[in-house]
Motif scaffolding. Structure first.
Motif, short mmCIF file in Angstrom:
data_model
loop_
_atom_site.label_atom_id
_atom_site.label_comp_id
_atom_site.label_asym_id
_atom_site.label_seq_id
_atom_site.Cartn_x
_atom_site.Cartn_y
_atom_site.Cartn_z
N GLU A 81 0.83 -1.21 0.00
CA GLU A 81 0.00 0.00 0.00
C GLU A 81 0.86 1.25 0.00
O GLU A 81 0.51 2.27 -0.61
CB GLU A 81 -0.93 0.00 1.21
CG GLU A 81 -1.91 1.15 1.20
CD GLU A 81 -3.05 0.97 2.19
OE1 GLU A 81 -3.41 1.96 2.86
OE2 GLU A 81 -3.59 -0.15 2.28
N GLN A 99 -7.47 -5.20 12.59
CA GLN A 99 -6.32 -5.22 11.71
C GLN A 99 -6.77 -4.97 10.27
O GLN A 99 -7.73 -5.57 9.79
CB GLN A 99 -5.61 -6.58 11.78
CG GLN A 99 -4.98 -6.87 13.14
CD GLN A 99 -3.80 -5.96 13.44
OE1 GLN A 99 -3.28 -5.30 12.54
NE2 GLN A 99 -3.40 -5.92 14.69
N ARG A 100 -6.03 -4.06 9.57
CA ARG A 100 -6.36 -3.77 8.17
C ARG A 100 -5.95 -4.92 7.27
O ARG A 100 -6.57 -5.15 6.24
CB ARG A 100 -5.66 -2.49 7.74
CG ARG A 100 -6.19 -1.24 8.44
CD ARG A 100 -5.32 -0.04 8.14
NE ARG A 100 -5.28 0.30 6.72
CZ ARG A 100 -4.53 1.27 6.23
NH1 ARG A 100 -3.74 1.98 7.02
NH2 ARG A 100 -4.54 1.53 4.93
N TRP A 101 -4.89 -5.62 7.67
CA TRP A 101 -4.39 -6.73 6.86
C TRP A 101 -4.20 -7.95 7.76
O TRP A 101 -3.07 -8.26 8.16
CB TRP A 101 -3.06 -6.34 6.21
CG TRP A 101 -3.10 -5.02 5.51
CD1 TRP A 101 -3.66 -4.75 4.29
CD2 TRP A 101 -2.57 -3.76 5.96
NE1 TRP A 101 -3.50 -3.43 3.96
CE2 TRP A 101 -2.84 -2.80 4.96
CE3 TRP A 101 -1.90 -3.35 7.12
CZ2 TRP A 101 -2.46 -1.46 5.10
CZ3 TRP A 101 -1.52 -2.04 7.26
CH2 TRP A 101 -1.80 -1.11 6.25
#
Length: 241
Positions: A81, A99-101
């Motif tokens: 990203e 968590q974004r990922w």
């Protein structure tokens, strides 16, 4: 992070920017210097190839390299990203939800890392990759270390682009493609040496790199000779001393 160490880092990075430029060695030098200068536990570099696809081209440890390969395989994560947006991304902890990922976070924890700081490798409006700094503990690097890391990323970017490369993008593509091809050869050679010498992959790589430096040869060329079986193994193993 001493002034002396910082000065040596930038002198060594700048000294690499000569006519006989070895992108593969430069990437590993940058990763190693990030660890020794910034006090992080590992560093890795992602670069875009001539098709715009990110590739892992340098890392200070196998753990960092495997984690970046995991991110590329799943095509999501802070480092990717960072490259796509051209903006720094900091994850100070992988264990606290949300968590974004989630997949990347789990892989990072499994690899023994607690945080990552991803910095774009860019010159003006052109982003060519990302410099990724990993720490075992969950923390923020702090403003001073982040500023130094950004400067190192900028120096590396300038080293890859250079004045003639900026005006001739074909040369840039060739340099990056050479680095990617060398990366494949280096990984193969590490495996060959690890088996022949009965050592781990990290020791095999340090043997390759030391021989390359001692004999002023490109790392990719040494790796190719190891794979072909044309290298003097006595001289190669002597470089470990």
């Amino acid at each position: 992070m001493s002034v002396e160490n910082l000065a040596e880092t930038f002198v060594e990075l700048a000294d690499t920017l000569v006519a006989d430029f070895d992108p593969a060695e430069f990437m590993h030098l940058l990763a190693d210097r990030c660890v020794s200068t910034l006090g992080v536990d590992a560093a890795g570099i992602l670069l875009a190839d001539h098709l715009g696809e990110l590739q892992a081209v340098g890392a200070s440890s196998d753990r960092a390299r495997l984690l970046e390969l995991f991110e590329l395989q799943h095509r999501q994560g802070p480092c990717m990203e960072c490259y796509l947006t051209g903006a720094p991304i900091t994850v100070t902890g992988f264990t606290e939800p949300p968590q974004r990922w989630p997949e990347f976070s789990s892989a990072a924890v499994a690899a023994g890392f607690g945080a990552v700081h991803a910095l774009p490798m860019r010159l003006r409006e052109q982003t060519i990759g990302a410099l990724n700094l990993f720490t075992v503990t969950e923390n923020d690097l702090g403003e001073t270390r982040v500023r130094v890391a950004r400067a190192m990323a900028e120096v590396a970017t300038i080293g890859l682009l250079q004045a003639q490369v900026i005006s001739h993008r074909e040369l840039l593509a060739g340099q990056l493609q050479h680095a990617l091809q060398s990366r494949v050869l280096i990984e193969q050679a590490k495996g060959v040496l690890a088996e022949r010498l009965q050592v781990d992959m990290s020791t095999a790589f340090q043997t390759l790199r030391q021989y390359s430096r001692n004999n002023r040869l490109h790392l990719g060329k040494v790796a190719e000779d190891v794979i072909d079986g044309t290298i003097d193994m006595t001289a190669l193993t002597a470089s470990r001393a």
